[in-house]
Design an enzyme around this catalytic site. Structure first.
Site, mmCIF file in Angstrom:
data_model
loop_
_atom_site.group_PDB
_atom_site.id
_atom_site.type_symbol
_atom_site.label_atom_id
_atom_site.label_comp_id
_atom_site.label_asym_id
_atom_site.label_seq_id
_atom_site.Cartn_x
_atom_site.Cartn_y
_atom_site.Cartn_z
ATOM 1 C CD GLU A 43 -24.603 -40.764 23.994
ATOM 2 O OE1 GLU A 43 -23.629 -40.627 23.258
ATOM 3 O OE2 GLU A 43 -24.664 -40.369 25.181
ATOM 4 C CG ASP A 75 -28.940 -51.801 17.985
ATOM 5 O OD1 ASP A 75 -29.643 -50.778 18.103
ATOM 6 O OD2 ASP A 75 -27.844 -51.798 17.395
ATOM 7 C CB SER A 76 -32.453 -54.112 13.835
ATOM 8 O OG SER A 76 -33.342 -53.068 14.172
ATOM 9 C CE1 TYR A 164 -31.373 -46.654 5.490
ATOM 10 C CE2 TYR A 164 -31.829 -47.738 7.579
ATOM 11 C CZ TYR A 164 -31.206 -46.743 6.864
ATOM 12 O OH TYR A 164 -30.414 -45.825 7.504
ATOM 13 C CE LYS A 185 -39.714 -55.992 7.962
ATOM 14 N NZ LYS A 185 -39.677 -54.593 8.357
#
Ligand code: IMP
Length: 206
Positions: A43, A75-76, A164, A185
């Protein structure tokens, strides 16, 4: 040969796209929990990208038990200025209701709808990445990629990358992140920059 070069390195993710990107950036193979039948779904309770990255790394380290292998976690997310920084750390859960997750395409449409015709289109991807050796020994880095959110639905473009990427325009290229090659990228991305710092650290500490 350094110990680090021969060591198994774990990546605390179940996201195959992230694994592919980071392997290319580090130029080495990484082990992810799902490929070793390890159930991993921590979590993400942190308020910041750094807290969540550290939390994921520690959780996987715990699951691996006594193994000495280092663990990388990231974490992004996407912070949109016209939405006061949202979805931010909640990017993976954006639009989720009753435990039902949206697809990437649905998230992108929702974000454009929420942003409406706001003149403020600037946004950035953020990636915090942790290389954890044990509970209290770790290296952490946070990086960004600046860009802008496309103006309308009909400007959603590209099939590369993930998440995204199709709504995130890079002004310098006049292309969305999803229209860049994997190499393009990785050269400019939040994850690419953070990953290269981790790679340097590994080289100097192996
Ligand atoms: P987490 O880091 O796994 O908690 O989730 C990050 C979420 O942010 C992903 O599920 C994507 O929706 C989004 N995200 C992070 N990095 C990227 C990227 O490079 N491109 C597109 N979306 C991204």
């Amino acid at each position: 040969m350094s110990i680090i070069k021969t060591m198994k390195i774990w990546f605390a993710t179940n996201n195959i796209h992230k694994k592919k990107e980071l392997q290319a950036i580090l130029n080495r193979s990484l082990h992810i929990p799902s490929e070793h039948r390890i159930s991993f779904d921590p979590e993400e309770t942190g308020d910041t990208f750094c807290e969540n990255a550290l939390l994921k790394a520690r959780e996987l380290k715990k699951l691996l038990g006594k193994k000495n292998d280092p663990v990388i976690a990231d974490d992004s997310g996407l912070c949109v200025d016209g939405l006061d920084g949202r979805p931010g750390v909640q990017s993976a859960y954006y639009g989720e209701s009753g435990g039902k997750k949206l697809t990437s395409q649905q998230k992108n449409l929702l974000l454009l709808e929420e942003l409406g015709d706001s003149k403020i289109r600037t946004a950035r991807f953020i990636c915090a990445m942790v290389l954890l050796f044990d509970e209290n020994r770790f290296f952490v880095v946070q990086e960004t990629l600046e860009g802008e959110i496309v103006k309308s639905h009909n400007q959603i473009r590209g099939t590369g990358g993930f998440g995204y990427d199709p709504i995130f325009n890079i002004p310098k290229f006049s292309r969305t992140l999803a229209e860049l090659s994997d190499e393009e990228k990785n050269n400019i991305s939040h994850r690419g920059k953070a990953g290269r710092s981790i790679a340097k650290f590994l080289q100097n500490n192996g």
